[in-house]
Motif scaffolding. Structure first.
Motif, PDB file in Angstrom:
ATOM      1  N   PHE A   1       0.830  -1.202   0.000  1.00 13.73           N
ATOM      2  CA  PHE A   1       0.000   0.000   0.000  1.00 13.73           C
ATOM      3  C   PHE A   1       0.867   1.255   0.000  1.00 13.73           C
ATOM      4  O   PHE A   1       0.575   2.243  -0.691  1.00 13.73           O
ATOM      5  CB  PHE A   1      -0.912   0.013   1.232  1.00 13.73           C
ATOM      6  CG  PHE A   1      -2.085  -0.950   1.150  1.00 13.73           C
ATOM      7  CD1 PHE A   1      -2.464  -1.502  -0.066  1.00 13.73           C
ATOM      8  CD2 PHE A   1      -2.803  -1.286   2.290  1.00 13.73           C
ATOM      9  CE1 PHE A   1      -3.535  -2.368  -0.126  1.00 13.73           C
ATOM     10  CE2 PHE A   1      -3.867  -2.152   2.231  1.00 13.73           C
ATOM     11  CZ  PHE A   1      -4.246  -2.702   1.026  1.00 13.73           C
ATOM     12  N   GLN A   2       1.951   1.250   0.786  1.00 15.75           N
ATOM     13  CA  GLN A   2       2.821   2.417   0.892  1.00 15.75           C
ATOM     14  C   GLN A   2       3.569   2.676  -0.412  1.00 15.75           C
ATOM     15  O   GLN A   2       3.841   3.831  -0.761  1.00 15.75           O
ATOM     16  CB  GLN A   2       3.826   2.216   2.045  1.00 15.75           C
ATOM     17  CG  GLN A   2       3.154   2.119   3.416  1.00 15.75           C
ATOM     18  CD  GLN A   2       4.150   1.816   4.533  1.00 15.75           C
ATOM     19  OE1 GLN A   2       5.347   1.642   4.276  1.00 15.75           O
ATOM     20  NE2 GLN A   2       3.656   1.749   5.774  1.00 15.75           N
ATOM     21  N   LEU A   3       3.889   1.590  -1.138  1.00 12.29           N
ATOM     22  CA  LEU A   3       4.641   1.744  -2.377  1.00 12.29           C
ATOM     23  C   LEU A   3       3.733   2.040  -3.574  1.00 12.29           C
ATOM     24  O   LEU A   3       4.195   2.607  -4.580  1.00 12.29           O
ATOM     25  CB  LEU A   3       5.459   0.467  -2.662  1.00 12.29           C
ATOM     26  CG  LEU A   3       6.521   0.113  -1.614  1.00 12.29           C
ATOM     27  CD1 LEU A   3       7.155  -1.230  -1.948  1.00 12.29           C
ATOM     28  CD2 LEU A   3       7.569   1.208  -1.531  1.00 12.29           C
ATOM     29  N   ASP A   4       2.455   1.635  -3.490  1.00  9.68           N
ATOM     30  CA  ASP A   4       1.563   1.762  -4.653  1.00  9.68           C
ATOM     31  C   ASP A   4       0.215   2.328  -4.177  1.00  9.68           C
ATOM     32  O   ASP A   4      -0.713   1.574  -3.846  1.00  9.68           O
ATOM     33  CB  ASP A   4       1.373   0.401  -5.317  1.00  9.68           C
ATOM     34  CG  ASP A   4       0.658   0.502  -6.667  1.00  9.68           C
ATOM     35  OD1 ASP A   4       0.089   1.571  -6.958  1.00  9.68           O
ATOM     36  OD2 ASP A   4       0.658  -0.499  -7.407  1.00  9.68           O
ATOM     37  N   PRO A   5       0.071   3.666  -4.119  1.00 15.13           N
ATOM     38  CA  PRO A   5      -1.184   4.280  -3.649  1.00 15.13           C
ATOM     39  C   PRO A   5      -2.397   3.884  -4.509  1.00 15.13           C
ATOM     40  O   PRO A   5      -3.505   3.735  -3.987  1.00 15.13           O
ATOM     41  CB  PRO A   5      -0.895   5.784  -3.740  1.00 15.13           C
ATOM     42  CG  PRO A   5       0.592   5.882  -3.696  1.00 15.13           C
ATOM     43  CD  PRO A   5       1.102   4.670  -4.386  1.00 15.13           C
ATOM     44  N   GLU A   6      -2.207   3.708  -5.833  1.00 14.71           N
ATOM     45  CA  GLU A   6      -3.331   3.328  -6.705  1.00 14.71           C
ATOM     46  C   GLU A   6      -3.842   1.929  -6.357  1.00 14.71           C
ATOM     47  O   GLU A   6      -5.058   1.682  -6.337  1.00 14.71           O
ATOM     48  CB  GLU A   6      -2.896   3.382  -8.172  1.00 14.71           C
ATOM     49  CG  GLU A   6      -3.973   2.976  -9.174  1.00 14.71           C
ATOM     50  CD  GLU A   6      -5.207   3.854  -9.113  1.00 14.71           C
ATOM     51  OE1 GLU A   6      -6.295   3.371  -9.553  1.00 14.71           O
ATOM     52  OE2 GLU A   6      -5.108   5.002  -8.629  1.00 14.71           O
ATOM     53  N   PHE A   7      -2.907   1.013  -6.061  1.00 14.18           N
ATOM     54  CA  PHE A   7      -3.321  -0.337  -5.657  1.00 14.18           C
ATOM     55  C   PHE A   7      -4.101  -0.283  -4.345  1.00 14.18           C
ATOM     56  O   PHE A   7      -5.105  -0.982  -4.172  1.00 14.18           O
ATOM     57  CB  PHE A   7      -2.083  -1.222  -5.508  1.00 14.18           C
ATOM     58  CG  PHE A   7      -2.366  -2.549  -4.885  1.00 14.18           C
ATOM     59  CD1 PHE A   7      -3.010  -3.566  -5.603  1.00 14.18           C
ATOM     60  CD2 PHE A   7      -2.018  -2.797  -3.556  1.00 14.18           C
ATOM     61  CE1 PHE A   7      -3.275  -4.790  -5.022  1.00 14.18           C
ATOM     62  CE2 PHE A   7      -2.301  -4.022  -2.975  1.00 14.18           C
ATOM     63  CZ  PHE A   7      -2.925  -5.022  -3.714  1.00 14.18           C
ATOM     64  N   LYS A   8      -3.654   0.586  -3.416  1.00 16.92           N
ATOM     65  CA  LYS A   8      -4.347   0.729  -2.129  1.00 16.92           C
ATOM     66  C   LYS A   8      -5.767   1.246  -2.350  1.00 16.92           C
ATOM     67  O   LYS A   8      -6.722   0.776  -1.715  1.00 16.92           O
ATOM     68  CB  LYS A   8      -3.576   1.685  -1.216  1.00 16.92           C
ATOM     69  CG  LYS A   8      -4.261   1.918   0.130  1.00 16.92           C
ATOM     70  CD  LYS A   8      -3.453   2.860   1.005  1.00 16.92           C
ATOM     71  CE  LYS A   8      -4.175   3.078   2.335  1.00 16.92           C
ATOM     72  NZ  LYS A   8      -3.427   4.007   3.225  1.00 16.92           N
ATOM     73  N   ARG A   9      -5.889   2.238  -3.280  1.00 19.72           N
ATOM     74  CA  ARG A   9      -7.214   2.795  -3.529  1.00 19.72           C
ATOM     75  C   ARG A   9      -8.145   1.729  -4.112  1.00 19.72           C
ATOM     76  O   ARG A   9      -9.293   1.578  -3.685  1.00 19.72           O
ATOM     77  CB  ARG A   9      -7.096   3.978  -4.500  1.00 19.72           C
ATOM     78  CG  ARG A   9      -8.414   4.723  -4.720  1.00 19.72           C
ATOM     79  CD  ARG A   9      -8.298   5.698  -5.882  1.00 19.72           C
ATOM     80  NE  ARG A   9      -8.081   4.993  -7.146  1.00 19.72           N
ATOM     81  CZ  ARG A   9      -9.066   4.396  -7.840  1.00 19.72           C
ATOM     82  NH1 ARG A   9     -10.320   4.412  -7.391  1.00 19.72           N
ATOM     83  NH2 ARG A   9      -8.781   3.776  -8.964  1.00 19.72           N
ATOM     84  N   GLN A  10      -7.672   0.968  -5.089  1.00 22.50           N
ATOM     85  CA  GLN A  10      -8.508  -0.073  -5.703  1.00 22.50           C
ATOM     86  C   GLN A  10      -8.849  -1.176  -4.701  1.00 22.50           C
ATOM     87  O   GLN A  10      -9.978  -1.681  -4.670  1.00 22.50           O
ATOM     88  CB  GLN A  10      -7.783  -0.670  -6.921  1.00 22.50           C
ATOM     89  CG  GLN A  10      -7.596   0.314  -8.072  1.00 22.50           C
ATOM     90  CD  GLN A  10      -6.887  -0.327  -9.251  1.00 22.50           C
ATOM     91  OE1 GLN A  10      -6.558  -1.507  -9.225  1.00 22.50           O
ATOM     92  NE2 GLN A  10      -6.636   0.479 -10.288  1.00 22.50           N
TER      93      GLN A  10
END
Length: 248
Positions: free
Chosen positions: A230-239
């Motif tokens: 999540f910390q490395l990929d904000p878009e993945f966290k949002r999805q």
């Protein structure tokens, strides 16, 4: 209306479509309900050339045997000068597989008609060959043993009576197997109703199975791995967050 017997459809392996109608006979007596609709192609007994294509409804049984009695056609003088008969055994009782309605009948007729002296027996030329209809001399009837007819009625009566008692009889509940008894007891003991009126019953878990074991540590590591992503990929966290909200 054209109808064909169930036995004929099965013998010819005709594909059927949906077609359900209630068929009534004389006095508005219900004869039965059709069991589908088929396309039939008819040819003469002399060759395989199709002379008529039509649709027919499928019915269990159409009529009794026709004619009702076997007779000797030797004295039918009108047959002497005719061509080929559509049914050379028209004087013998036989089963009827297809009935063609009045809407098709006129299309079967061809030019040519012969009557006997009384005019009560007629031979008509059709696309299938010559057909014969009318009265025949009672003295030409070949005696038959009618015991089979009576036996057939008795069999039908017994079968009808048996079906009546089977429908009226109160069926006896078969004893439950041990697993069925366990499910019934589980349902009765865990059934409840919430404040909204919905019924709730606990899932029938099999307690005889072993426990899951030490899965907490593995699950914790996977959750920590996802949080790092999540910390490395904000878009993945949002999805991921959006999916979990939708799933909930």
């Amino acid at each position: 209306m054209r109808v064909v017997t169930e036995a004929c459809v099965r013998k010819l392996k005709l594909p059927r479509r949906n077609g359900k109608l209630v068929v009534n006979g004389l006095g508005q007596q219900e004869v039965g309900t059709t069991r589908g609709l088929v396309t039939i192609r008819l040819a003469t007994r002399f060759n395989d050339v199709v002379v008529l294509t039509t649709e027919a409804y499928v019915l269990g049984k159409l009529t009794t045997t026709i004619p009702s009695q076997r007779f000797n056609p030797a004295n039918l003088k009108l047959l002497d000068d005719l061509g080929d008969l559509a049914d050379p055994e028209f004087n013998r009782p036989g089963a009827i597989d297809i009935i063609l309605g009045a809407d098709v009948f006129l299309a079967l007729l061809e030019g040519g008609q012969v009557k006997n002296e009384s005019g009560q027996t007629v031979a008509q030329r059709t696309i299938f060959g010559w057909i014969v209809a009318g009265q025949y001399d009672a003295s030409e009837v070949i005696p038959n043993n009618h015991a089979v007819v009576n036996l057939h009625v008795d069999i039908d009566l017994n079968r009808t009576l048996q079906k009546f008692w089977e429908q009226e009889e109160i069926s006896k509940a078969s004893p439950l197997t041990p697993s069925e008894q366990q499910v019934t007891e589980h349902f009765s003991s865990t059934l409840q109703r919430d404040e909204t009126g919905r019924f709730i019953v606990r899932l029938p878990f099999d307690d005889s199975k072993p426990a899951l074991g030490g899965s907490l540590a593995v699950a914790t590591k996977r959750m920590q791995s996802i949080e790092r992503r999540f910390q490395l990929d904000p878009e993945f966290k949002r999805q991921y967050t959006s999916f979990m909200h939708e799933y909930l």
